[in-house]
Design a protein around this motif. Structure first.
Motif, PDB file in Angstrom:
ATOM      1  N   ALA A  14       0.810  -1.213   0.000  1.00  0.00           N
ATOM      2  CA  ALA A  14       0.000   0.000   0.000  1.00  0.00           C
ATOM      3  C   ALA A  14       0.843   1.263   0.000  1.00  0.00           C
ATOM      4  N   ALA A  15       2.159   1.147   0.158  1.00  0.00           N
ATOM      5  CA  ALA A  15       3.052   2.305   0.144  1.00  0.00           C
ATOM      6  C   ALA A  15       4.371   1.889  -0.478  1.00  0.00           C
ATOM      7  N   SER A  16       5.033   2.844  -1.122  1.00  0.00           N
ATOM      8  CA  SER A  16       6.335   2.577  -1.720  1.00  0.00           C
ATOM      9  C   SER A  16       7.420   2.605  -0.648  1.00  0.00           C
ATOM     10  N   PRO A  17       8.574   1.986  -0.909  1.00  0.00           N
ATOM     11  CA  PRO A  17       9.656   2.027   0.083  1.00  0.00           C
ATOM     12  C   PRO A  17      10.077   3.445   0.459  1.00  0.00           C
ATOM     13  N   ASP A  18      10.186   4.327  -0.535  1.00  0.00           N
ATOM     14  CA  ASP A  18      10.616   5.702  -0.242  1.00  0.00           C
ATOM     15  C   ASP A  18       9.577   6.457   0.580  1.00  0.00           C
ATOM     16  N   ASP A  19       8.294   6.285   0.239  1.00  0.00           N
ATOM     17  CA  ASP A  19       7.237   6.970   1.000  1.00  0.00           C
ATOM     18  C   ASP A  19       7.188   6.459   2.436  1.00  0.00           C
ATOM     19  N   ALA A  20       7.330   5.140   2.610  1.00  0.00           N
ATOM     20  CA  ALA A  20       7.298   4.565   3.952  1.00  0.00           C
ATOM     21  C   ALA A  20       8.467   5.074   4.788  1.00  0.00           C
ATOM     22  N   ALA A  21       9.664   5.082   4.205  1.00  0.00           N
ATOM     23  CA  ALA A  21      10.844   5.538   4.942  1.00  0.00           C
ATOM     24  C   ALA A  21      10.717   7.010   5.314  1.00  0.00           C
ATOM     25  N   ALA A  22      10.201   7.833   4.402  1.00  0.00           N
ATOM     26  CA  ALA A  22      10.043   9.263   4.689  1.00  0.00           C
ATOM     27  C   ALA A  22       9.025   9.488   5.796  1.00  0.00           C
ATOM     28  N   ALA A  23       7.950   8.708   5.815  1.00  0.00           N
ATOM     29  CA  ALA A  23       6.928   8.861   6.848  1.00  0.00           C
ATOM     30  C   ALA A  23       7.466   8.448   8.216  1.00  0.00           C
ATOM     31  N   VAL A  24       8.250   7.388   8.267  1.00  0.00           N
ATOM     32  CA  VAL A  24       8.838   6.955   9.539  1.00  0.00           C
ATOM     33  C   VAL A  24       9.836   7.996  10.041  1.00  0.00           C
ATOM     34  N   LEU A  25      10.614   8.562   9.123  1.00  0.00           N
ATOM     35  CA  LEU A  25      11.602   9.574   9.506  1.00  0.00           C
ATOM     36  C   LEU A  25      10.930  10.792  10.129  1.00  0.00           C
ATOM     37  N   GLY A  26       9.791  11.230   9.566  1.00  0.00           N
ATOM     38  CA  GLY A  26       9.099  12.388  10.109  1.00  0.00           C
ATOM     39  C   GLY A  26      10.002  13.605  10.160  1.00  0.00           C
ATOM     40  N   ALA A  27      10.050  14.273  11.304  1.00  0.00           N
ATOM     41  CA  ALA A  27      10.868  15.470  11.475  1.00  0.00           C
ATOM     42  C   ALA A  27      12.245  15.162  12.041  1.00  0.00           C
ATOM     43  N   ASP A  28      12.582  13.888  12.203  1.00  0.00           N
ATOM     44  CA  ASP A  28      13.879  13.516  12.759  1.00  0.00           C
ATOM     45  C   ASP A  28      14.991  13.749  11.738  1.00  0.00           C
ATOM     46  N   GLU A  29      16.208  13.863  12.242  1.00  0.00           N
ATOM     47  CA  GLU A  29      17.371  14.075  11.389  1.00  0.00           C
ATOM     48  C   GLU A  29      17.725  12.806  10.616  1.00  0.00           C
ATOM     49  N   SER A  30      17.729  11.676  11.291  1.00  0.00           N
ATOM     50  CA  SER A  30      18.084  10.426  10.625  1.00  0.00           C
ATOM     51  C   SER A  30      17.594   9.242  11.442  1.00  0.00           C
ATOM     52  N   HIS A  31      17.357   8.109  10.757  1.00  0.00           N
ATOM     53  CA  HIS A  31      17.059   6.829  11.389  1.00  0.00           C
ATOM     54  C   HIS A  31      18.020   5.794  10.809  1.00  0.00           C
TER      55      HIS A  31
END
Length: 264
Positions: A29-46
């Motif tokens: 239901a989501a692409s890898p890039d969209d999922a990673a960006a959503a998890v990152l949110g406002a953080d600097e890095s994960h």
């Protein structure tokens, strides 16, 4: 500095974001890039470390790590929100449970015996802070998660919990409780209404999560206000009243995040 478990009822737990968007990715239901960006949110890095097959100290970005979990046979993710005396969503062993309890949150994989716990480092001045997150992956037991209700059970418990929390807040002497309580109440009223969870979640789970967050917000305001409770015994009585409502709200949050896995 290392962050302590968040007490902000308006902020989505990082493990919640990873659970929701990881499930969206794993279900297509989501692409890898969209999922990673959503998890990152406002953080600097994960970054993720400790995945099966990793060398010691090896680090990976979210996109690579989520893909690796899929290769390992992971079919979904579950959220855990444990507190002292209540290992909500955990399966053991004790070493993993201790890490999750220290963070106040964790993610457990479905289909492979691994779990991830966020280690958050916050930096920057007050009002302009950011964070880096290191997800530590370790082995977990293949067992049912502790005390996670179904969506139906969570919805029923929340209906009563929301009534009790609203009545409790209404009984507070908010006007005399001081500026911090008034500030919290104003923040709750002005909070954003962005839709929670991620693509692929049923509307019922979204509705339950929003109700659970509302209960948590009301309880946080009630707990932070002395209001009319002027004696130690009255304050202790209030804490005793809030505790089961807070547990109900956390159970409902976990049920909502886990819905796409547990309600299949």
């Amino acid at each position: 500095m290392l962050a302590t478990p968040s007490e902000n009822p308006y902020e989505e737990p990082r493990s919640g974001r990873l659970t929701a968007w990881g499930n969206a990715l794993l279900s297509g239901a989501a692409s890898p890039d969209d999922a990673a960006a959503a998890v990152l949110g406002a953080d600097e890095s994960h970054r993720v470390t400790g995945l099966p097959g990793d060398a010691e100290g090896e680090l990976h970005g979210l996109t690579w790590a989520l893909g690796r979990l899929r290769v390992l046979g992971v079919k979904g993710l579950r959220l855990a929100l444990p507190t002292a005396g209540h290992p909500l969503g955990l399966t053991g062993p004790a070493a993993f449970n201790d890490l999750a309890l220290g963070a106040g949150e964790a993610v457990l994989a479905v289909g492979a015996p691994v779990g991830l716990v966020p280690e958050v480092e916050v930096f920057g001045p007050t009002g302009d802070r950011s964070a880096t997150v290191l997800w530590r992956c370790t082995e977990v037991n293949d067992a049912p998660p502790a005390d996670v209700p179904s969506l139906h059970e969570a919805e029923r418990e929340l209906a009563e919990g929301l009534r009790e929390a609203t009545l409790l807040l209404a009984r507070l002497d908010v006007a005399g409780a001081g500026p911090e309580t008034l500030k919290a109440l104003d923040a709750y009223r002005r909070r954003g209404h962005a839709e929670p969870l991620a693509p692929g979640y049923p509307p019922r789970a979204v509705r339950i999560l929003e109700s659970a967050r509302r209960v948590s917000a009301l309880l946080s305001i009630a707990a932070g206000s002395h209001g009319a409770a002027v004696s130690a015994s009255e304050m202790a009585a209030r804490r005793a009243t809030l505790a089961p409502l807070e547990r109900t709200a956390r159970r409902a949050q976990v049920a909502a995040y886990n819905a796409v896995v547990d309600e299949r």
